[in-house]
Design a protein around this motif. Structure first.
Motif, short mmCIF file in Angstrom:
data_model
loop_
_atom_site.label_atom_id
_atom_site.label_comp_id
_atom_site.label_asym_id
_atom_site.label_seq_id
_atom_site.Cartn_x
_atom_site.Cartn_y
_atom_site.Cartn_z
N GLY A 155 1.23 -0.90 0.15
CA GLY A 155 -0.17 0.34 0.20
C GLY A 155 0.68 1.43 0.20
O GLY A 155 0.77 1.78 -0.63
N LEU A 156 2.31 1.24 1.29
CA LEU A 156 2.92 2.42 0.31
C LEU A 156 3.66 2.18 -0.07
O LEU A 156 4.68 3.20 -0.83
CB LEU A 156 3.66 2.23 2.15
CG LEU A 156 2.48 2.36 3.19
CD1 LEU A 156 3.28 2.23 4.28
CD2 LEU A 156 1.71 4.01 3.39
N LYS A 157 4.04 0.47 -1.40
CA LYS A 157 4.62 1.05 -2.38
C LYS A 157 6.29 1.18 -1.41
O LYS A 157 7.10 1.87 -2.10
CB LYS A 157 4.73 2.03 -3.47
CG LYS A 157 3.24 2.27 -4.12
CD LYS A 157 3.10 3.47 -4.34
CE LYS A 157 1.16 3.65 -5.35
NZ LYS A 157 0.74 4.36 -6.49
N LEU A 158 6.87 0.61 -0.74
CA LEU A 158 7.76 0.54 -0.38
C LEU A 158 8.19 -1.49 -1.40
O LEU A 158 8.92 -2.52 -0.61
CB LEU A 158 7.36 -0.04 1.48
CG LEU A 158 7.78 0.96 2.05
CD1 LEU A 158 7.38 0.55 3.66
CD2 LEU A 158 8.05 2.11 1.72
N MET A 159 8.57 -1.34 -2.20
CA MET A 159 9.18 -2.49 -3.10
C MET A 159 10.07 -3.12 -2.64
O MET A 159 10.72 -4.36 -2.71
CB MET A 159 8.71 -2.34 -4.72
CG MET A 159 7.64 -1.33 -5.18
SD MET A 159 5.73 -3.12 -4.69
CE MET A 159 4.74 -1.65 -4.51
N LYS A 160 11.45 -2.23 -2.54
CA LYS A 160 12.46 -3.06 -1.80
C LYS A 160 12.64 -3.75 -0.80
O LYS A 160 12.73 -4.41 -0.45
CB LYS A 160 13.27 -1.82 -2.11
CG LYS A 160 13.62 -0.71 -3.46
CD LYS A 160 14.82 0.25 -3.14
CE LYS A 160 15.01 0.88 -4.97
NZ LYS A 160 16.30 2.24 -4.74
N SER A 161 11.60 -2.90 0.25
CA SER A 161 12.14 -3.36 1.46
C SER A 161 10.73 -4.86 0.86
O SER A 161 11.21 -5.71 2.30
CB SER A 161 10.73 -2.45 2.26
OG SER A 161 10.34 -3.07 3.32
N TYR A 162 10.14 -4.90 0.38
CA TYR A 162 8.41 -6.01 0.25
C TYR A 162 9.83 -6.86 -0.64
O TYR A 162 9.30 -8.12 -0.15
CB TYR A 162 7.72 -5.90 -0.95
CG TYR A 162 6.57 -6.85 -1.32
CD1 TYR A 162 5.89 -6.87 -0.47
CD2 TYR A 162 7.24 -7.52 -2.25
CE1 TYR A 162 4.75 -8.40 -0.37
CE2 TYR A 162 6.22 -8.79 -2.57
CZ TYR A 162 5.28 -9.04 -1.97
OH TYR A 162 4.17 -10.06 -2.31
N ALA A 163 10.77 -6.48 -1.55
CA ALA A 163 11.66 -7.64 -2.12
C ALA A 163 12.53 -8.03 -1.32
O ALA A 163 13.26 -9.48 -1.36
CB ALA A 163 12.20 -7.21 -3.29
N THR A 290 -0.43 0.26 -8.57
CA THR A 290 -0.12 0.84 -9.61
C THR A 290 -1.28 1.21 -10.45
O THR A 290 -2.14 2.20 -10.21
CB THR A 290 1.03 0.44 -11.05
OG1 THR A 290 1.95 -0.24 -9.91
CG2 THR A 290 1.29 0.77 -12.00
N ILE A 291 -2.42 -0.27 -10.61
CA ILE A 291 -3.28 0.57 -11.57
C ILE A 291 -4.65 1.51 -10.66
O ILE A 291 -5.39 1.61 -10.99
CB ILE A 291 -4.05 -1.19 -12.14
CG1 ILE A 291 -4.04 -1.90 -10.89
CG2 ILE A 291 -2.62 -1.46 -13.26
CD1 ILE A 291 -4.82 -3.26 -12.23
N SER A 292 -4.60 1.29 -9.01
CA SER A 292 -5.52 0.91 -8.23
C SER A 292 -5.19 2.79 -8.76
O SER A 292 -6.52 3.85 -8.40
CB SER A 292 -5.34 0.70 -6.91
OG SER A 292 -5.89 -0.55 -6.97
N GLY A 293 -4.60 3.42 -8.58
CA GLY A 293 -4.36 5.20 -8.40
C GLY A 293 -4.36 5.15 -10.33
O GLY A 293 -4.52 6.95 -10.58
N TYR A 294 -4.68 4.76 -11.19
CA TYR A 294 -5.35 4.97 -12.24
C TYR A 294 -7.11 5.56 -12.76
O TYR A 294 -7.87 4.36 -11.43
CB TYR A 294 -5.16 4.27 -13.68
CG TYR A 294 -3.59 3.82 -13.76
CD1 TYR A 294 -2.67 4.85 -13.80
CD2 TYR A 294 -3.53 1.87 -14.12
CE1 TYR A 294 -1.09 3.99 -13.63
CE2 TYR A 294 -2.19 2.38 -14.61
CZ TYR A 294 -1.23 2.84 -14.44
OH TYR A 294 0.28 3.10 -14.93
#
Length: 434
Positions: A155-163, A290-294
């Motif tokens: 949700g916070l788009k912390l993709m590096k942390s997620y990875a 990503t698409i939720s923001g469109y």
């Protein structure tokens, strides 16, 4: 290279939105790829060490845990990702997180109490022992913690942390399983207990990290709660129904056949449908936020349908090859049947196809979520009904056949609902992903 592939398949130049999406996806894919190797090794080694019967018991514990966690999570994880990813305002995000945490804590406590009160009936329905139920209950609780922690990162788009945290989970699984193997524990506990600890450590670890970074809040906002509960109601329906069509195969196989048959089914499932689910979850960790923001998701559907022929042919071929290798690694206790492998491979592709559609619908908000919820209920009814008739006659093939038909029905219904939710796909030129 990425730009060339994008241009060759979609016949257009790659834009900044697509570049950002692909960069995030590559980051998550790296972490999830390492995690998948670890969890795959855990599954293969467990299947070989325990044999079909004990491996079947472990798989059944997993299925029961993933059903028990439904009322605990109550669909709030999807709502958290949806609404937190739509805003960049930190205070608003904290309000969403804090409200979600409180609601989830309440539903988890109530669910545990009800499950303990209904314990005799649950044991009978799922054909498990009291010990297996208690382990499944603990796994479901820590899975809620882990799932919420991952939802916050998405949700916070912390993709590096997620990875980064994905391979940590797999590493814990392998290390603990290695300890049990060294101690010559050859029962389902050798896999179930590492799973329990891995979910608990990673979930708690992510929450501590988020707290240190000042991302967490445990406040409560009434208006946010109302919005979350509205969206999450449909998320809960999807969660209930999707859990049925994902886990009903194992449960019916256990009911009509043996634990060994559950083990064989799980070996095929882990080498195909579960592999596809892992790949999709990796993709969806970036895709859905990503698409939720469109404002308009039609360009996403249009692009997906352009690559659909490549996806179907390449997907079935790739999964079949992977199954061939994986089933050999499982060992002689897991027979290899070519037609069963083809059926599982086709079902895997249908599953991912359906999941892409479903998540695009959910990204549209309440309107899309309503149609997604209706579809998944229909799918659950289809697979439930077919399992009664097919599994006693065809065994494991009947279980996966029921799943394949269910996914196909889901795709047909969502395609039929597209115009009501999105309008015509070609009403305007695709722009979001350029």
């Amino acid at each position: 290279m990425v730009s060339s592939g994008y241009r060759a398949i979609l016949k257009e130049e790659i834009g900044p939105e697509a570049k950002n999406f692909i960069n995030n996806l590559l980051i998550v894919t790296l972490g999830s790829g390492l995690a998948s190797l670890g969890t795959f090794a855990f599954t293969i080694l467990g299947g070989r060490l325990l044999g079909p019967e004990e491996f079947g018991k472990f798989s059944l514990i997993q299925s029961v845990a993933f059903i028990l966690y439904i009322p605990m999570l109550a669909g709030f994880g999807v709502g958290l990702v949806k609404y937190a990813s739509e805003t960049s305002n930190l205070l608003q995000q904290k309000k969403i997180l804090g409200t979600t945490f409180r609601l989830t804590a309440l539903t988890t406590v109530v669910s545990v109490i009800v499950i303990l009160l209904l314990r005799p009936w649950i044991i009978e329905i799922f054909s498990i022992t009291p010990e297996m139920l208690i382990i499944a209950l603990f796994v479901s609780v820590v899975y809620v913690l882990s799932s919420m922690a991952n939802s916050v990162q998405r949700g916070l788009k912390l993709m590096k942390s997620y990875a980064v945290w994905q391979p940590v989970y797999a590493f814990i699984l392998l290390v603990l399983f290695g300890v049990f193997a060294f101690l010559r524990v050859d029962s389902f506990r050798a896999m179930a207990l590492p799973l329990l600890v891995a979910y608990g450590i990673t979930g708690l670890g992510i929450m501590i990290m988020l707290g240190v970074r000042n991302h967490l809040s445990f406040g409560y906002d009434y208006n946010t709660a109302k919005k979350l509960m509205k969206y999450s109601f449909f998320g809960l329906i999807v969660l209930i129904s999707s859990s049925i069509y994902t886990n009903v195969g194992r449960i019916f196989v256990a009911h009509y056949l043996t634990f060994s048959d559950v083990g064989v089914y799980s070996a095929y499932f882990g080498s195909s449908i579960n592999l596809g689910s892992i790949l999709f979850l990796t993709f969806n960790a970036v895709f859905f936020p990503t698409i939720s923001g469109y404002e308009d998701q039609r360009p996403v559907l249009a692009k997906f349908e352009r690559i659909l022929p490549y996806f179907v042919i390449g997907g079935i071929t790739g999964v079949f090859i992977f199954e061939s290798i994986a089933l050999r690694l499982f060992g002689e206790g897991y027979p290899r049947d070519i037609w069963l492998m083809v059926l599982f491979a086709a079902t895997t592709v249908l599953n991912i196809w359906y999941l892409v559609y479903s998540n695009v619908f959910n990204a549209k908000g309440l309107r899309g979520a309503k149609y997604s919820a209706v579809t998944v209920v229909i799918m659950a009814l289809v697979i439930f009904s077919l399992s009664f008739g097919l599994i006693p006659i065809f065994g494991v093939a009947g279980a996966v056949g029921a799943s394949a038909i269910s996914f196909g029905v889901g795709i047909i219904f969502l395609r039929g609902f597209r115009q009501q939710v999105f309008g015509r796909l070609n009403d305007q030129p695709p722009t979001n992903l350029n």
